[in-house]
Design a protein around this motif. Structure first.
Motif, short mmCIF file in Angstrom:
data_model
loop_
_atom_site.label_atom_id
_atom_site.label_comp_id
_atom_site.label_asym_id
_atom_site.label_seq_id
_atom_site.Cartn_x
_atom_site.Cartn_y
_atom_site.Cartn_z
N THR A 412 0.68 -1.01 0.12
CA THR A 412 -0.02 0.01 0.18
C THR A 412 0.92 0.97 -0.22
O THR A 412 2.42 1.54 0.34
CB THR A 412 -0.85 0.03 1.20
N ALA A 413 0.44 2.68 -0.11
CA ALA A 413 0.84 3.81 0.48
C ALA A 413 0.71 3.90 1.30
O ALA A 413 1.98 5.20 1.49
CB ALA A 413 0.23 4.39 -0.64
N HIS A 432 6.85 3.44 -2.14
CA HIS A 432 5.88 2.92 -2.05
C HIS A 432 4.93 3.56 -2.26
O HIS A 432 3.70 2.68 -2.65
CB HIS A 432 6.57 1.51 -0.46
N THR A 433 4.99 4.60 -2.23
CA THR A 433 3.60 5.74 -2.35
C THR A 433 3.09 6.03 -3.79
O THR A 433 2.16 5.48 -3.99
CB THR A 433 4.38 7.21 -1.63
N GLU A 434 3.84 5.09 -4.60
CA GLU A 434 3.75 5.15 -6.21
C GLU A 434 3.91 4.20 -6.71
O GLU A 434 2.67 3.69 -7.28
CB GLU A 434 4.20 6.41 -6.68
N ASN A 436 2.89 -0.08 -5.35
CA ASN A 436 2.31 -0.75 -4.42
C ASN A 436 1.31 -1.26 -5.10
O ASN A 436 0.47 -1.34 -6.26
CB ASN A 436 1.79 0.36 -3.33
N ALA A 438 -2.28 -1.90 -3.89
CA ALA A 438 -3.81 -1.20 -3.86
C ALA A 438 -3.48 -0.82 -5.28
O ALA A 438 -4.67 -1.18 -6.02
CB ALA A 438 -3.77 -0.55 -2.29
N ALA A 439 -2.24 -0.19 -5.41
CA ALA A 439 -2.45 1.07 -6.90
C ALA A 439 -3.00 0.44 -7.98
O ALA A 439 -3.77 0.64 -8.74
CB ALA A 439 -1.11 2.35 -6.94
N ALA A 440 -2.02 -0.31 -8.35
CA ALA A 440 -1.91 -1.72 -9.47
C ALA A 440 -2.35 -2.32 -9.37
O ALA A 440 -3.76 -2.56 -11.08
CB ALA A 440 -0.56 -2.68 -8.77
N ALA A 442 -5.65 -1.08 -8.75
CA ALA A 442 -6.80 -0.67 -9.16
C ALA A 442 -6.91 0.23 -10.14
O ALA A 442 -7.62 0.99 -10.59
CB ALA A 442 -7.05 1.23 -7.60
N ASP A 443 -5.68 0.26 -11.03
CA ASP A 443 -5.51 0.65 -12.21
C ASP A 443 -5.77 -0.56 -13.21
O ASP A 443 -4.55 -1.29 -13.52
CB ASP A 443 -4.15 1.69 -12.43
N SER A 446 -2.44 -1.72 -15.47
CA SER A 446 -0.82 -1.89 -14.53
C SER A 446 -0.32 -2.35 -15.06
O SER A 446 -0.79 -3.45 -15.40
CB SER A 446 -0.64 -1.81 -12.57
#
Ligand code: GLC
Ligand code: CA
Length: 539
Positions: A412-413, A432-434, A436, A438-440, A442-443, A446
């Motif tokens: 996660t971020a 990791h703020t970018e 991670n 969770a971001a992957a 959701a995209d 990714s």
């Protein structure tokens, strides 16, 4: 769901490597553990992998992060209990995922009870489990060096003898010429098979039959006899997956190791490609061209086709991150990670994904105090002792150091990337703020979903597992393109492994919609920077 009883199921499988210490902590001590892995099985199921190779989780003083085993039959308390291991095997199996144990059979920890007894006296029954030479202090048996620095011999004053170690002094080499050693190891492996594991990764397995007096470590005289015996006494005929780590493997040897009659292993990890960009000394860079890399891959693809089996990997816990190494870990990070993924996953063999590779995780150029690996720390001090300025020594180790791969998984971020609620044993990469999970997730665009798609395609189309290999445009310095033909299909992989647009004309017959395209609708005659496509046609 994966049918583990299907003959050679691993030929259509994709295996995911977990470095347990850095995957997921469940109890806030800052160290990843087995319950942590269980809690992430849904994520791994979603990715679609068939098996997990766990770097060592057996009891160990952790001098080399578990590659120094003090009890082959116990889980290290830091990672959990035997019950946790059984739960992991069971829970994973329920999702069609097998568990591979990492077996370190070349050496033990110096805290293993065998070694403690071996040091007691020359006539102790365990003395001959290790490799000893008489000597006096300061008069070493020979000038062999250990992998992690210093001599390969360490003196035990009480015995007046030196023991042999290819790695750290805390990792004494076992004496495979002693049949009792081999039988003990085989019995231990059978016990793990009875626990329901799907297979094994065999650490530095081509270094077990050594002859230190002749300075032979890899590919020793009785190696193949020992490995065939190991197979017969353990996994032979059981349809498990086995992969030997063999730094010394060339194509003829790899054919023996991965012989289709199943007499040794399913496959080996060879390192020809991974050694192209540095001198024999891993800290000294050497220019590598794309044509060299492609020629090497082509040789292995053709060399083992129909008579052996390749393992396919860019990353593992000993290598820097591929996106930082041969991709672009700046502005084009995601594109280059996808391109590298497609280039590898179109090949014949069993692909391995190292934790975080599916997110495009990058290297970690930390200051010395944030590094953890004895190899790079020792190398740094060696360089400084030889007069290299500190900043240069640090830069030299950053490129290839193993700690690049060992930073905590970026979930996660949030704080500590969701890896732990405590203080992590090794610093989390600030990016990791970018980057991670969770971001992957959701995209839809990714790197994660490119890997997911590649895994699914391998299962859907037999040409991935069965097809032969033809390299296209071997001299092209930007494009890696190849054809795979088999099972009534033809697959084309076209990958631009550079940050500039590249001319590329598809061979006739590949029209309509591609099987996979990483940058939207394909253009004719050109591949955009780091663009990758797969095309399929029926024959
Ligand atoms: C293998 C492992 C590495 C370890 C070494 C000694 O190369 O992959 O991590 O340090 O063997 O066991
Ligand atoms: Ca923990």
């Amino acid at each position: 769901m994966k049918d583990f009883s299907k003959q050679d199921w691993w030929k259509e499988a994709v295996i995911y490597q977990i470095y347990p210490k850095s995957f997921q902590d469940s109890n806030g001590d800052g160290i990843g553990d087995l319950p942590g892995i269980i809690s992430r099985l849904d994520y791994l199921e979603k990715l679609g992998v068939d098996a997990l190779w766990l770097s060592p989780v057996l009891a160990s003083p952790q001098v080399d992060n578990g590659y120094d085993v003090s009890d082959y039959r116990a889980i290290d308390p830091m990672f959990g209990t035997m019950e946790d291991m059984r739960a992991l095997i069971r829970e994973a199996k329920g999702r069609g995922i097998g568990i591979l144990l990492d077996l370190v059979l070349n050496h033990t920890s110096d805290r293993h009870s065998w070694f403690l007894q071996a040091c007691q006296s020359r006539d102790n029954p365990y003395h001959d489990y290790y490799i000893w030479r008489d000597g006096a202090p300061g008069e070493l048996p020979n000038d062999m060096r250990a992998c992690f620095g210093g001599p390969a011999w360490t003196y035990v004053p009480a015995l007046g003898q030196y023991y042999f170690h290819q790695f750290a002094p805390q990792q004494p080499d076992l004496n495979w010429d002693n049949p009792a050693v081999r039988q003990e190891l085989y019995a231990m492996i059978r016990a793990w098979i009875d626990e329901g594991v799907a297979g094994f990764r065999l650490d530095v397995i081509d270094q077990v039959a050594k002859d230190p007096d002749r300075k032979i470590t890899a590919n020793g005289p009785r190696l193949m006899d020992y490995l065939r015996e190991l197979n017969r006494a353990t996994w032979g005929g059981r349809n498990l997956v086995t992969v030997g780590e063999a730094w010394g493997a060339d194509i003829p040897r790899a054919k023996l190791y991965s012989a289709p009659d199943g007499s040794v292993f399913s496959m080996v990890f060879q390192f020809e490609q991974m050694c192209l960009d540095h001198e024999p000394d891993k800290w000294v860079p050497k220019a590598m061209t794309l044509p060299q890399l492609k020629a090497s891959i082509a040789r292995w693809q053709q060399g083992l086709h129909g008579c052996g089996w390749n393992s396919l990997f860019w990353d593992n816990h000993d290598l820097p991150r591929i996106v930082s190494r041969w991709g672009d870990d700046g502005a084009r990070r995601a594109d280059s990670a996808k391109a590298l993924a497609v280039a590898l996953h179109g090949l014949q063999g069993t692909p391995y994904i190292y934790q975080g590779e599916e997110l495009g995780m990058t290297n970690a150029p930390y200051p010395l105090e944030d590094l953890r690996d004895l190899e790079s720390i020792n190398a740094y001090h060696d360089m400084v002792a030889k007069g290299m300025p500190e900043a240069d020594a640090l830069a030299a180790i950053h490129r290839m150091m193993r700690d690049n791969a060992r930073t905590p998984m970026q979930w996660t971020a949030g704080p500590e990337a969701g890896f732990t609620t405590g203080a992590p044993w090794m610093k989390v990469n600030p990016n990791h703020t970018e980057i991670n999970a969770a971001a992957a997730l959701a995209d839809p665009d990714s790197v994660f979903y490119t890997y997911q798609k590649l895994i699914a395609l391998r299962k859907a189309h037999p040409v991935f597992a069965e097809g032969d290999f033809t390299l296209l445009c071997p001299e092209d310095g930007q494009v890696f393109a190849y054809l795979r033909r088999g099972a009534g299909q033809e697959l084309l992989a076209a990958v631009n492994l550079s940050g500039e647009a590249a001319a590329f004309r598809r061979p006739a017959g590949f029209a309509g919609a591609p099987l996979l395209a990483t940058q939207g609708a394909p253009q004719d005659g050109v591949l955009r920077p780091w663009e990758a496509q797969l095309w399929l046609r029926s024959l």
